[in-house]
Design an enzyme around this catalytic site. Structure first.
Site, short mmCIF file in Angstrom:
data_model
loop_
_atom_site.label_atom_id
_atom_site.label_comp_id
_atom_site.label_asym_id
_atom_site.label_seq_id
_atom_site.Cartn_x
_atom_site.Cartn_y
_atom_site.Cartn_z
N GLU A 109 0.76 -1.31 -0.08
CA GLU A 109 0.03 -0.14 0.04
C GLU A 109 0.86 1.31 0.07
OE1 GLU A 109 -3.15 0.58 -0.14
OE2 GLU A 109 -3.57 -1.53 -0.65
N CYS B 275 -12.30 2.29 -14.89
CA CYS B 275 -12.88 3.67 -14.85
C CYS B 275 -11.51 4.59 -14.63
CB CYS B 275 -13.75 3.83 -13.80
SG CYS B 275 -14.29 5.39 -13.65
N CYS C 31 -16.83 2.53 -20.22
CA CYS C 31 -17.96 2.30 -19.53
C CYS C 31 -18.69 1.07 -20.05
CB CYS C 31 -18.98 3.49 -19.92
SG CYS C 31 -18.36 4.99 -18.94
N CYS D 140 -17.81 -1.75 -17.70
CA CYS D 140 -18.02 -1.58 -16.48
C CYS D 140 -19.12 -2.14 -15.69
CB CYS D 140 -18.06 -0.02 -16.29
SG CYS D 140 -18.20 0.47 -14.41
N CYS E 256 -24.39 3.98 -12.80
CA CYS E 256 -23.61 5.22 -12.79
C CYS E 256 -24.08 6.31 -13.21
CB CYS E 256 -22.47 4.72 -13.63
SG CYS E 256 -21.06 6.08 -13.73
#
Ligand code: SF4
Length: 349
Positions: free
Chosen positions: A39, A198, A205, A208, A214
């Site tokens: 991370e 995205c 899209c 997605c 959305c």
């Protein structure tokens, strides 16, 4: 959007299982140490670059104890090339804090994780969700983009109050059942949608999984999100580097002050003007100054234009400054050096 948080989470989890990323080296574990390391590395660096550094770091510091006990210089040296060195210094401090404050056992609460050096709210949430199945929302850059598009969140995210509002909405979308399994999959799913579908430019899209709910897609304007009015402009800074070299090839390197650019790393002495550089050497007139090609190095919000000036030092009678040391070429690989300085020195052979 009409979908409940749980419906939304189910869609993301199913998509992650079938289409998400499963081969990232830090995904096969719930041990907080490697998850935390990945991370931190991923905060400013692309996955492709991180993979090699991640493996190398774990090879040298296989666990928390090894990292906590290590010398900071060695940590910086293994980190060297990844940039944003405050991350490496905080890794070291964080390892020591987990050892000293928690007996080497990671806390599972995101609120407590956030008190550790270098761990912000989203990183704390990622560790808690991936390793302990805590019900907590992440909101890194990618996920902020996905959720602001899905929700049509058009408030200015450069304002803290609006960021808090988006966090609150993100929390409503979290899974509610079987958290130990669902939280890691959901968290990874959002990250994967942000990284692979995205995208900031050219969101796909059509591919997605959350397209049907959305708002940005419905309105045909994904690029309108996220809204952030305060954009940082790039600036340029010119720096002169004093490259004092002895006949045996050793080079004078000084540790950079903290805070500042390359804080804590070894570096050629840095000057903000040519005059400052030449007046720092005791007898510049007697030395031959050689101006080498300029190296441009991009930081987050500024371009550094680096001008190396090579000065042969006869028998060490010229001393460029205090607080440094002569380092032979054989010692450079073991030092924490900023990437452009390492590049400049190695180009000299
Ligand atoms: Fe992003 Fe398009 Fe998916 Fe909306 S539908 S989340 S804009 S990729």
């Amino acid at each position: 959007m009409s979908s409940s948080g749980n419906d939304f989470a189910s869609v993301v989890i199913r998509w992650q299982r079938d289409h998400g990323r499963h081969d990232l080296p830090w995904q096969q574990t719930r041990d907080p140490y490697p998850v935390w390391l990945s991370e931190i590395m991923l905060q400013q660096t692309q996955v492709g670059t991180v993979k090699a550094y991640y493996a190398r770091f774990l090879e040298r510091f296989p666990d928390m104890d090894a990292l906590a006990a290590a010398d900071l210089d060695e940590v910086l040296s293994v980190w060297s090339g990844l940039g944003y060195y405050s991350r490496a210094r905080n890794l070291h401090r964080c390892a020591q804090a987990v050892r000293d404050r928690f007996g080497g056992k990671w806390p599972r609460s995101p609120d407590v994780l956030e008190t550790l050096p270098g761990i912000g709210r989203s990183t704390a949430a990622a560790i808690a969700a991936f390793c302990f199945g805590e019900r907590v929302a992440i909101l890194d850059g990618n996920v902020r983009r996905v959720l602001s598009r899905v929700l049509g969140f058009d408030s200015d995210l450069s304002k803290a109050a609006n960021q808090r509002a988006l966090w609150a909405l993100a929390e409503q979308l979290l899974p509610v059942d079987h958290l130990r399994q669902t939280m890691p999959a959901y968290t990874q799913g959002l990250m994967d949608i942000g990284a692979t579908v995205c995208r900031a430019r050219g969101p796909d899209c059509g591919a997605c999984p959350v397209a049907s709910v959305c708002t940005a897609r419905r309105d045909g304007d994904p690029h309108a999100y996220p809204v952030r009015s305060r954009r940082l402009s790039r600036s340029a800074q010119f720096l002169w580097l004093l490259w004092a070299v002895r006949a045996d090839g050793s080079v004078w390197l000084e540790r950079r002050p903290t805070p500042g650019v390359w804080a804590g790393l070894y570096c050629l002495p840095v000057f903000t003007s040519w005059d400052a550089l030449t007046s720092s050497v005791a007898a510049p007139g007697s030395a031959t100054l050689e101006c080498l090609p300029v190296v441009v190095h991009a930081l987050t919000h500024k371009d550094l234009s680096l001008h190396p000036v090579r000065i042969p030092m006869a028998g060490g009678q010229l001393t460029p400054g205090d607080g440094g040391e002569w380092f032979s070429a054989a010692r450079w690989p073991g030092l924490g050096l900023p990437a452009p300085i390492r590049k400049i020195l190695s180009a000299a052979g």
